[in-house]
Design a protein around this motif. Structure first.
Motif, PDB file in Angstrom:
ATOM      1  N   TYR A   3      49.364  15.388 101.885  1.00 43.82           N
ATOM      2  CA  TYR A   3      50.387  14.377 101.696  1.00 43.82           C
ATOM      3  C   TYR A   3      50.549  13.526 102.949  1.00 43.82           C
ATOM      4  O   TYR A   3      50.263  13.975 104.053  1.00 43.82           O
ATOM      5  CB  TYR A   3      51.720  15.055 101.359  1.00 43.82           C
ATOM      6  N   LYS A   4      51.011  12.313 102.773  1.00 45.62           N
ATOM      7  CA  LYS A   4      51.336  11.430 103.892  1.00 45.62           C
ATOM      8  C   LYS A   4      52.761  11.724 104.332  1.00 45.62           C
ATOM      9  O   LYS A   4      53.650  11.889 103.502  1.00 45.62           O
ATOM     10  CB  LYS A   4      51.232   9.972 103.469  1.00 45.62           C
ATOM     11  N   LEU A   5      52.976  11.767 105.625  1.00 43.15           N
ATOM     12  CA  LEU A   5      54.297  12.059 106.178  1.00 43.15           C
ATOM     13  C   LEU A   5      55.079  10.776 106.389  1.00 43.15           C
ATOM     14  O   LEU A   5      54.550   9.793 106.907  1.00 43.15           O
ATOM     15  CB  LEU A   5      54.155  12.793 107.505  1.00 43.15           C
ATOM     16  N   ARG A   6      56.338  10.801 105.989  1.00 37.77           N
ATOM     17  CA  ARG A   6      57.234   9.673 106.224  1.00 37.77           C
ATOM     18  C   ARG A   6      58.483  10.184 106.948  1.00 37.77           C
ATOM     19  O   ARG A   6      59.104  11.151 106.523  1.00 37.77           O
ATOM     20  CB  ARG A   6      57.632   9.014 104.917  1.00 37.77           C
ATOM     21  N   LEU A   7      58.787   9.516 108.068  1.00 36.99           N
ATOM     22  CA  LEU A   7      59.979   9.842 108.852  1.00 36.99           C
ATOM     23  C   LEU A   7      60.741   8.551 109.115  1.00 36.99           C
ATOM     24  O   LEU A   7      60.176   7.599 109.655  1.00 36.99           O
ATOM     25  CB  LEU A   7      59.605  10.436 110.218  1.00 36.99           C
ATOM     26  N   ASP A   8      61.983   8.532 108.772  1.00 37.96           N
ATOM     27  CA  ASP A   8      62.866   7.430 109.128  1.00 37.96           C
ATOM     28  C   ASP A   8      63.009   7.433 110.650  1.00 37.96           C
ATOM     29  O   ASP A   8      62.976   8.492 111.277  1.00 37.96           O
ATOM     30  CB  ASP A   8      64.216   7.670 108.450  1.00 37.96           C
ATOM     31  N   PRO A   9      63.165   6.277 111.301  1.00 39.79           N
ATOM     32  CA  PRO A   9      63.334   6.254 112.763  1.00 39.79           C
ATOM     33  C   PRO A   9      64.489   7.134 113.253  1.00 39.79           C
ATOM     34  O   PRO A   9      64.394   7.747 114.315  1.00 39.79           O
ATOM     35  CB  PRO A   9      63.589   4.785 113.077  1.00 39.79           C
ATOM     36  N   THR A  10      65.553   7.225 112.474  1.00 41.89           N
ATOM     37  CA  THR A  10      66.686   8.079 112.858  1.00 41.89           C
ATOM     38  C   THR A  10      66.286   9.548 112.844  1.00 41.89           C
ATOM     39  O   THR A  10      66.637  10.303 113.752  1.00 41.89           O
ATOM     40  CB  THR A  10      67.885   7.845 111.911  1.00 41.89           C
ATOM     41  N   VAL A  11      65.551   9.953 111.838  1.00 38.96           N
ATOM     42  CA  VAL A  11      65.079  11.337 111.746  1.00 38.96           C
ATOM     43  C   VAL A  11      64.075  11.616 112.864  1.00 38.96           C
ATOM     44  O   VAL A  11      64.092  12.687 113.477  1.00 38.96           O
ATOM     45  CB  VAL A  11      64.467  11.620 110.361  1.00 38.96           C
ATOM     46  N   HIS A  12      63.212  10.650 113.161  1.00 38.73           N
ATOM     47  CA  HIS A  12      62.264  10.833 114.253  1.00 38.73           C
ATOM     48  C   HIS A  12      62.988  11.000 115.584  1.00 38.73           C
ATOM     49  O   HIS A  12      62.567  11.795 116.435  1.00 38.73           O
ATOM     50  CB  HIS A  12      61.278   9.657 114.341  1.00 38.73           C
ATOM     51  N   GLU A  13      64.081  10.301 115.778  1.00 39.55           N
ATOM     52  CA  GLU A  13      64.869  10.442 117.009  1.00 39.55           C
ATOM     53  C   GLU A  13      65.449  11.854 117.118  1.00 39.55           C
ATOM     54  O   GLU A  13      65.479  12.432 118.199  1.00 39.55           O
ATOM     55  CB  GLU A  13      65.977   9.396 117.062  1.00 39.55           C
ATOM     56  N   ILE A  14      65.895  12.417 116.004  1.00 41.22           N
ATOM     57  CA  ILE A  14      66.384  13.799 116.004  1.00 41.22           C
ATOM     58  C   ILE A  14      65.249  14.735 116.425  1.00 41.22           C
ATOM     59  O   ILE A  14      65.435  15.614 117.267  1.00 41.22           O
ATOM     60  CB  ILE A  14      66.947  14.194 114.630  1.00 41.22           C
ATOM     61  N   TYR A  15      64.064  14.525 115.848  1.00 41.78           N
ATOM     62  CA  TYR A  15      62.902  15.338 116.224  1.00 41.78           C
ATOM     63  C   TYR A  15      62.613  15.219 117.723  1.00 41.78           C
ATOM     64  O   TYR A  15      62.365  16.202 118.402  1.00 41.78           O
ATOM     65  CB  TYR A  15      61.677  14.915 115.411  1.00 41.78           C
ATOM     66  N   ARG A  16      62.647  14.002 118.244  1.00 44.26           N
ATOM     67  CA  ARG A  16      62.348  13.766 119.660  1.00 44.26           C
ATOM     68  C   ARG A  16      63.289  14.511 120.601  1.00 44.26           C
ATOM     69  O   ARG A  16      62.902  14.901 121.694  1.00 44.26           O
ATOM     70  CB  ARG A  16      62.446  12.263 119.961  1.00 44.26           C
ATOM     71  N   THR A  17      64.536  14.711 120.170  1.00 45.41           N
ATOM     72  CA  THR A  17      65.532  15.345 121.035  1.00 45.41           C
ATOM     73  C   THR A  17      65.559  16.873 120.918  1.00 45.41           C
ATOM     74  O   THR A  17      66.300  17.523 121.652  1.00 45.41           O
ATOM     75  CB  THR A  17      66.945  14.803 120.744  1.00 45.41           C
ATOM     76  N   LEU A  18      64.760  17.435 120.024  1.00 48.65           N
ATOM     77  CA  LEU A  18      64.719  18.895 119.890  1.00 48.65           C
ATOM     78  C   LEU A  18      64.105  19.528 121.133  1.00 48.65           C
ATOM     79  O   LEU A  18      63.207  18.947 121.755  1.00 48.65           O
ATOM     80  CB  LEU A  18      63.871  19.296 118.674  1.00 48.65           C
ATOM     81  N   LEU A  64      61.673  15.473 100.772  1.00 49.38           N
ATOM     82  CA  LEU A  64      61.544  14.872  99.451  1.00 49.38           C
ATOM     83  C   LEU A  64      60.055  14.747  99.177  1.00 49.38           C
ATOM     84  O   LEU A  64      59.328  14.111  99.957  1.00 49.38           O
ATOM     85  CB  LEU A  64      62.220  13.505  99.437  1.00 49.38           C
ATOM     86  N   ILE A  65      59.576  15.364  98.092  1.00 51.81           N
ATOM     87  CA  ILE A  65      58.156  15.355  97.767  1.00 51.81           C
ATOM     88  C   ILE A  65      57.899  14.244  96.753  1.00 51.81           C
ATOM     89  O   ILE A  65      58.451  14.243  95.655  1.00 51.81           O
ATOM     90  CB  ILE A  65      57.707  16.706  97.185  1.00 51.81           C
ATOM     91  N   GLY A  66      57.051  13.288  97.148  1.00 54.42           N
ATOM     92  CA  GLY A  66      56.645  12.214  96.252  1.00 54.42           C
ATOM     93  C   GLY A  66      55.269  12.503  95.674  1.00 54.42           C
ATOM     94  O   GLY A  66      54.724  13.604  95.837  1.00 54.42           O
ATOM     95  N   ASP A  67      54.680  11.523  94.998  1.00 50.01           N
ATOM     96  CA  ASP A  67      53.352  11.712  94.413  1.00 50.01           C
ATOM     97  C   ASP A  67      52.308  12.042  95.466  1.00 50.01           C
ATOM     98  O   ASP A  67      51.459  12.902  95.252  1.00 50.01           O
ATOM     99  CB  ASP A  67      52.928  10.462  93.643  1.00 50.01           C
ATOM    100  N   ASP A  68      52.349  11.338  96.589  1.00 52.43           N
ATOM    101  CA  ASP A  68      51.402  11.606  97.661  1.00 52.43           C
ATOM    102  C   ASP A  68      52.062  11.539  99.036  1.00 52.43           C
ATOM    103  O   ASP A  68      51.400  11.431 100.053  1.00 52.43           O
ATOM    104  CB  ASP A  68      50.213  10.649  97.599  1.00 52.43           C
ATOM    105  N   THR A  69      53.399  11.599  99.058  1.00 54.16           N
ATOM    106  CA  THR A  69      54.138  11.528 100.316  1.00 54.16           C
ATOM    107  C   THR A  69      55.122  12.687 100.441  1.00 54.16           C
ATOM    108  O   THR A  69      55.587  13.236  99.453  1.00 54.16           O
ATOM    109  CB  THR A  69      54.942  10.219 100.432  1.00 54.16           C
ATOM    110  N   LEU A  70      55.401  13.029 101.674  1.00 49.78           N
ATOM    111  CA  LEU A  70      56.427  14.001 101.993  1.00 49.78           C
ATOM    112  C   LEU A  70      57.363  13.295 102.974  1.00 49.78           C
ATOM    113  O   LEU A  70      56.944  12.909 104.057  1.00 49.78           O
ATOM    114  CB  LEU A  70      55.805  15.242 102.633  1.00 49.78           C
ATOM    115  N   THR A  71      58.602  13.108 102.568  1.00 53.42           N
ATOM    116  CA  THR A  71      59.582  12.408 103.392  1.00 53.42           C
ATOM    117  C   THR A  71      60.579  13.411 103.949  1.00 53.42           C
ATOM    118  O   THR A  71      61.182  14.182 103.196  1.00 53.42           O
ATOM    119  CB  THR A  71      60.335  11.340 102.565  1.00 53.42           C
TER     120      THR A  71
END
Length: 79
Positions: A3-18, A64-71
């Motif tokens: 699957y292709k990964l999708r991250l909203d910029p806000t979610v990516h910022e949370i990841y960056r601060t872990l 959230l699992i899409g047809d070919d994406t994971l968000t």
């Protein structure tokens, strides 16, 4: 299928601060989930096969699992 990964910029910022150990746990979660999201996740509430939870160590994420994406919708760190 991978699957292709999708991250909203806000979610990516949370990841960056872990902290580094939590980032490593999250990376492992994603590697498994991108290969087979249903096998490496649990239902989030009612099992609709779309909205799921992944967890490892001190990190939990709603996906959230899409047809070919994971968000990634949300990341929670319990540390």
């Amino acid at each position: 299928m991978t699957y292709k990964l999708r991250l909203d910029p806000t979610v990516h910022e949370i990841y960056r601060t872990l902290p580094d150990p939590a980032r490593a746990d999250f990376a492992l979660l994603l590697l498994d989930a991108l290969a087979d999201p249903l096998a490496h996740s649990t239902p989030y509430g009612h099992d609709d096969g779309v909205f799921r939870t992944i967890a490892r160590g001190t990190v939990t994420a709603a996906i959230l699992i899409g047809d070919d994406t994971l968000t990634v919708i949300q990341i929670t760190h319990l540390g």
